[in-house]
Scaffold this motif. Structure first.
Motif, short mmCIF file in Angstrom:
data_model
loop_
_atom_site.label_atom_id
_atom_site.label_comp_id
_atom_site.label_asym_id
_atom_site.label_seq_id
_atom_site.Cartn_x
_atom_site.Cartn_y
_atom_site.Cartn_z
N ILE A 197 27.00 45.56 39.83
CA ILE A 197 27.80 45.58 41.05
C ILE A 197 28.09 44.15 41.52
CG2 ILE A 197 27.79 46.20 43.51
CD1 ILE A 197 26.19 48.71 42.72
N ILE A 198 27.08 43.30 41.48
CA ILE A 198 27.26 41.90 41.91
C ILE A 198 28.28 41.19 41.01
CG2 ILE A 198 26.12 39.64 42.06
CD1 ILE A 198 23.61 41.16 43.00
N SER A 199 28.24 41.48 39.71
CA SER A 199 29.20 40.88 38.78
C SER A 199 30.63 41.26 39.13
CB SER A 199 28.90 41.31 37.34
OG SER A 199 27.67 40.79 36.91
N VAL A 200 30.83 42.55 39.47
CA VAL A 200 32.16 43.02 39.85
C VAL A 200 32.60 42.39 41.17
CG1 VAL A 200 33.52 45.04 40.49
CG2 VAL A 200 31.94 45.17 38.57
N VAL A 201 31.65 42.25 42.11
CA VAL A 201 31.96 41.57 43.38
C VAL A 201 32.39 40.13 43.10
CG1 VAL A 201 30.97 40.70 45.53
CG2 VAL A 201 30.46 43.02 44.78
N GLY A 202 31.71 39.49 42.15
CA GLY A 202 32.10 38.11 41.78
C GLY A 202 33.51 38.05 41.26
N VAL A 203 33.88 39.03 40.44
CA VAL A 203 35.25 39.08 39.92
C VAL A 203 36.25 39.22 41.06
CG1 VAL A 203 36.86 40.45 38.55
CG2 VAL A 203 34.56 40.04 37.69
N SER A 204 35.93 40.08 42.05
CA SER A 204 36.86 40.28 43.17
C SER A 204 37.00 38.99 43.99
CB SER A 204 36.37 41.43 44.06
OG SER A 204 35.15 41.10 44.68
N LEU A 205 35.90 38.25 44.17
CA LEU A 205 35.97 36.99 44.92
C LEU A 205 36.87 35.98 44.21
CD1 LEU A 205 32.25 36.38 45.99
CD2 LEU A 205 34.18 36.93 47.48
N PHE A 206 36.87 36.08 42.89
CA PHE A 206 37.62 35.11 42.11
C PHE A 206 39.11 35.16 42.38
CE2 PHE A 206 36.27 32.30 38.78
CZ PHE A 206 37.45 31.87 38.19
N PHE A 207 39.57 36.29 42.90
CA PHE A 207 41.02 36.47 43.10
C PHE A 207 41.42 36.62 44.56
CE2 PHE A 207 40.10 37.87 38.78
CZ PHE A 207 41.02 37.11 38.08
N ILE A 208 40.50 36.33 45.48
CA ILE A 208 40.85 36.39 46.92
C ILE A 208 41.74 35.19 47.27
CG2 ILE A 208 39.92 36.16 49.26
CD1 ILE A 208 37.55 37.81 48.38
N THR A 234 40.94 28.05 43.41
CA THR A 234 40.43 27.78 44.74
C THR A 234 38.91 27.69 44.73
OG1 THR A 234 40.23 30.12 45.31
CG2 THR A 234 42.37 29.07 45.71
N LEU A 235 38.35 27.21 45.83
CA LEU A 235 36.89 27.16 45.96
C LEU A 235 36.29 28.56 45.95
CD1 LEU A 235 36.42 24.37 48.67
CD2 LEU A 235 35.91 24.23 46.22
N THR A 236 37.02 29.53 46.53
CA THR A 236 36.56 30.91 46.51
C THR A 236 36.47 31.43 45.08
OG1 THR A 236 37.68 31.27 48.62
CG2 THR A 236 36.95 33.22 47.43
N ALA A 237 37.43 31.01 44.26
CA ALA A 237 37.43 31.43 42.85
C ALA A 237 36.21 30.88 42.13
CB ALA A 237 38.71 30.96 42.17
N VAL A 238 35.90 29.63 42.40
CA VAL A 238 34.72 29.00 41.79
C VAL A 238 33.45 29.71 42.25
CG1 VAL A 238 33.39 26.87 41.58
CG2 VAL A 238 35.89 26.78 41.59
N ALA A 239 33.40 30.05 43.54
CA ALA A 239 32.25 30.80 44.07
C ALA A 239 32.12 32.16 43.38
CB ALA A 239 32.39 30.98 45.58
N GLY A 240 33.28 32.81 43.15
CA GLY A 240 33.29 34.09 42.47
C GLY A 240 32.72 33.99 41.07
N MET A 241 33.00 32.89 40.40
CA MET A 241 32.47 32.68 39.06
C MET A 241 30.94 32.65 39.08
SD MET A 241 32.96 29.42 36.52
CE MET A 241 34.69 29.29 36.95
N PHE A 242 30.39 31.93 40.04
CA PHE A 242 28.93 31.83 40.12
C PHE A 242 28.29 33.16 40.52
CE2 PHE A 242 29.92 27.26 40.45
CZ PHE A 242 29.03 26.77 39.49
N VAL A 243 28.97 33.93 41.37
CA VAL A 243 28.46 35.25 41.74
C VAL A 243 28.45 36.17 40.52
CG1 VAL A 243 28.88 37.32 43.13
CG2 VAL A 243 29.13 35.06 44.16
N THR A 244 29.51 36.11 39.71
CA THR A 244 29.57 36.90 38.48
C THR A 244 28.43 36.54 37.55
OG1 THR A 244 31.98 37.10 38.60
CG2 THR A 244 30.97 37.46 36.45
#
Length: 313
Positions: free
Chosen positions: A302-313, A122-132
């Motif tokens: 912390i931001i990296s872990v947040v990115g991981v969580s976004l990846f699976f929303i 998903t687009l959220t997953a792609v966003a999570g990758m960039f946040v990580t």
């Protein structure tokens, strides 16, 4: 228990934190390659004993050719390539930065799942990758303040250590997807009446992965004519003690429980909770190794872990 999978996932995060600390000590005392060979051999003994106690056989008795193929591929990518990179990164940049790059594993697993298994992204997953990636960047890049370097962005870590960290995260992510395929084949071959065997599936799968990893690391040592260094390493009591605990909390408990976690909760939730290790390791690394931990590094983790969580929303 409603949150059994989540509890296992958090346990894995703590287990991998302990693993990383002992692995850093072991890598520096014994050498990365030597530690990995010892670790694979010890894990086979531990896993074989566990399987024997619960299934009556010290090996994966219902694994067919397909299960061995995919789990062996997983062991090659996850252990031989991924752990080789990870343990060498511990020597160069330390376990806390090495574990930070392991937040690349869940995004890599999602991309590999998309390519190999046809899973959706998903687009959220792609966003999570960039946040990580942003979180990692905050931790490993510096902005120059001195004369001639003001405003310039540069790595504060050795490039070799960073590349090894990236290789470790990518190897772990791809290895996880390959193990998922192998576990599916293995589970299909277990008779319905063998409930104990089904429960021990994660440990049996880890056994197969460890076989491949052990053969791979031994082959590399033979090719590099370093097999004799194992005898020297075995005499280092502190190094061997570190190797034992790095094995018990890593390939034996950590990896096996991580495979179990995805069976009892959603893969996204499990991956996110297991990815807490880069945050959990900061304080122990400061206490054990006296490493200075900056606010920016804490925020980056912390931001990296947040990115991981976004990846699976």
């Amino acid at each position: 228990m409603n949150y059994f999978g989540e509890i296992i996932s958090i346990t894995v995060a703590f287990s991998w934190t302990v693993t990383a600390l002992f692995a850093e000590v072991g890598s520096k005392r014994l050498g990365s390659l030597q530690l990995n060979v010892i670790r694979m051999l010890l894990s086979l003994v531990m896993l074989g004993g566990c399987l024997w106690c619960f299934t009556g056989a010290p090996y994966p008795q219902f694994a067919d050719a397909n299960a061995w193929l995919w789990l062996s591929l997983s062991g090659f990518v996850g252990y031989l390539l991924g752990d080789y990179c990870l343990f060498n990164s511990y020597i160069i940049i330390g376990s806390r930065f090495g574990q930070l790059f392991m937040t690349l594993a869940p995004p890599t697993a999602a991309i590999a799942g998309w390519l190999i298994l046809g899973e959706k992204m998903t687009l959220t997953a792609v966003a999570g990758m960039f946040v990580t990636l942003l979180g990692i960047g905050i931790s490993v890049f510096n902005k120059g303040t001195g004369e001639g370097t003001h405003g310039k962005i540069s790595l504060k870590l050795p490039l070799k250590g960073v590349l090894l960290g990236i290789g470790a995260g990518v190897g772990q992510g791809i290895g996880l997807v390959l193990s998922k395929v192998g576990m599916n084949f293995y589970q299909a071959g277990i008779p319905a009446c063998e409930e104990e065997v089904a429960l021990m599936l994660p440990f049996a799968s880890t056994f197969i992965r460890a076989v491949t990893g052990g053969i791979g690391f031994l082959s590399v040592m033979i090719l590099q004519k370093k097999l004799g260094t194992l005898a020297v390493a075995a005499k280092d009591r502190k190094g061997m003690n570190a190797a034992f605990w790095a094995t018990a909390t890593g390939p034996f408990l950590g990896v096996s429980l991580s495979l179990m976690a995805v069976r009892y909760t959603e893969a996204g939730i499990a991956s996110t909770l297991m990815a807490l290790t880069p945050v959990l390791i900061l304080w122990p690394a400061h206490l054990v190794f006296g490493q200075k931990v900056t606010f920016k590094e804490v925020m980056g983790a912390i931001i990296s872990v947040v990115g991981v969580s976004l990846f699976f929303i």
